[in-house]
Design an enzyme around this catalytic site. Sequence first.
Site, PDB file in Angstrom:
ATOM      1  N   ARG A  26       6.721  34.761 -87.917  1.00  0.00           N
ATOM      2  CA  ARG A  26       7.489  36.002 -88.040  1.00  0.00           C
ATOM      3  C   ARG A  26       8.855  35.805 -87.395  1.00  0.00           C
ATOM      4  O   ARG A  26       8.970  35.757 -86.173  1.00  0.00           O
ATOM      5  CB  ARG A  26       6.761  37.180 -87.388  1.00  0.00           C
ATOM      6  CG  ARG A  26       7.560  38.481 -87.483  1.00  0.00           C
ATOM      7  CD  ARG A  26       6.729  39.741 -87.264  1.00  0.00           C
ATOM      8  NE  ARG A  26       6.210  39.869 -85.902  1.00  0.00           N
ATOM      9  CZ  ARG A  26       5.587  40.962 -85.452  1.00  0.00           C
ATOM     10  NH1 ARG A  26       5.408  41.999 -86.264  1.00  0.00           N
ATOM     11  NH2 ARG A  26       5.136  41.006 -84.220  1.00  0.00           N
ATOM     12  N   ASP A  33       3.461  45.063 -77.195  1.00  0.00           N
ATOM     13  CA  ASP A  33       4.677  44.338 -77.565  1.00  0.00           C
ATOM     14  C   ASP A  33       5.827  45.339 -77.642  1.00  0.00           C
ATOM     15  O   ASP A  33       5.704  46.483 -77.198  1.00  0.00           O
ATOM     16  CB  ASP A  33       4.485  43.528 -78.852  1.00  0.00           C
ATOM     17  CG  ASP A  33       4.361  44.396 -80.103  1.00  0.00           C
ATOM     18  OD1 ASP A  33       4.535  45.633 -80.020  1.00  0.00           O
ATOM     19  OD2 ASP A  33       4.083  43.830 -81.181  1.00  0.00           O
TER      20      ASP A  33
END
Length: 534
Positions: free
Chosen positions: A165, A449
Site C-alpha cells: 500500500r 493506525d
Amino acid sequence: MGATHGVEITGPLHERFDEILTEDALALVAELHRTFEGRRQELLAAREARQEQISAGTDLGFLPETKHIREDDGWRVAPPAPGITDRRVEITGPTDRKMTINALNSGAKVWLADFEDANTPLWENMVGGHLNLRDALDREIDFTSPQGKTYALKEDGELATIVVRPRGWHLDEKHILVDGQRASGGIVDFALYFFHCAQRQIDKGRGPYFYLPKMESHLEARLWNDIFVLAQERLGIARGTIRATCLIETIPAAFEMEEILYELREHSAGLNAGRWDYLFSIIKVHRTRGREFLLPERNAITMTAPMMRAYTELLVKTCHKRGAHAIGGMAAFIPSRRDEEVNKVAFAKVRDDKSRESGDGFDGSWVAHPDLVPVAMEVFDGVLGERPNQLDKQRPEVEVSASDLLAVSRTPGGVTLTGLRGNINVALQYLASWMGGNGAVAIHNLMEDAATAEISRSQIWQWLHNDITLDNGPKVTVDLVKQIIDEELATIRESLGENFDENLFKQATELFTEVALADEYVDFLTLPAYERMP
C-alpha cells in the site's frame, strides 16, 4: 546526494540506502513525476472544487456522465492473478523487519505491506521498508533480536502474498525532489517497489500487487492505471501484470465503485471496505452541513448501521458483478497475554464480524494480529470450503440509493463524556507514537493506525462546531476539550511511568490541539504532522 536525472535526495543516506536509491530506480521516479505530477495536482484541485459544492449544499450522488459504464453488463475486470486468487484472510502492518517476517509467516493468504496509515513516513521507515521487502523476496531477512529471539522465514510456499500500500495522492515525499519539486509519496512508494521487486515477484510465480488508498474519484483511479501502463512498459513487463485493490474508504468513492473498477479493469483485483477512514471521510466531506451528518461517538458505530450496511452490500454486489474480489474490514483486536476473559469476549466479536462479512459474500477480510488469523480463517473456511473465493455469489437483490449511503442520521448511538475522553486519550497516545516513528500502535488491546486519530479529532471538531451537549453531561466546548486533554495526559503519564516521553507527548498535544480545535478544518492531520518530522 547530488542530482541524478534532475532528482535530488535531501534525506540522509544510511547504510544500504544506495541499494534502493539507485540511478535507474530514481530515473523511473523522475519519469513518472514529470509525466503525471500535473495531473495529480489537477485531481487534488478537483477534490477542493467538489468540496466547495458539497459545503454549499450539493449532495453526493451517482454520476450521470458515467451511467453508461454502470449499465453496461458486458465488461469485467481481469481474472484473479497468481497468489491473490484466495484472499480469505489478509494481515496488515508496516514494513519493519520483524513485522515483515511475522506477517509473511502468519498463515494469512495476503500481507498488506503498508507504507501508508500503519506506517510513519520517516525517511528511514520508507527506504528501510523497501530494503526489507527486497530482502524478504531474496530470503536474506532472518535476524536475531537484542533479546536473543530468532526470526526466520518459513518456506516460500507457506508465505503470505505481498500487496504493497503506497501513500495516498495528497502526500508528498519531501526527501526526494524532481527538478526542485517534491515528488508524490505514492509515486515514490510505487516506483521503488516496482523497480526492485516486480521481477522478483514474477520469478516466484506471483506479481507486483498494490492496495490503493484514499481515492475520491474514478479519475484518480485512471491516473494510477496510466502510471501502471507506463511503468510496465519501461521495465519490459507485460501489460496487466500489476494488480491493484482499491480501498473504498472515502464517501465520494462509494458513489463511483463501478467506475473505479472500470478504469483499472486490466489491473483490477477488487475493492476493500475500510471502516474508520470511511467514517472520517463522511465527517470531513459534510463538515459544514450541520446535525444531519452528525455521527455518534466512534465506538458506538457498528457495521450494522444502515449507512454502513448500504456501503458494504453495494461493494459486494459491485465487485462480484464485475468479477472482482470484495475484501472486508479490519479486526483490530490484539489478544491479551494476561486476561483470557478479555480474549474470549473479543474473539466472539471477531467471529460475529467475520461471519457477517462471509455471509454477505465478502471473499476475505483483514486482521491486525497473527493470533487472529486462525479465528478469521475458521469462519471463512466454513463458508468457502475448498473454493478460493465466492465471486460466483451475485447479489442482484441489493438495491442501494444515494440516500441510503447518506443516511448518517439513522445511525444509532449518542455522544458521551466517556466517548470524548476515549477519542482524546487514543489520539494523544497514537500521535506521540507516530511522531516517534511508529505508525501501528497497540492501545487498549486494539491495533490503531492513522485512521483512528483522524476520526477521533474529526469527531471532536464536529461536536464543537455543532454545539453538541453530551448525553447526561456538559456541552462540548474548547475549554472542556482542553481540560480533558490535561486530565488524559495525566492518566497516560501515570500509566506509562518511566516510558512516558515528555517531548513526544508535547508534540502530540500541540498537533492534536491544532487540528481538533482549529476554526478551519484540516483535511489530513498527517500533513502538518509530516512537516514536523525531520
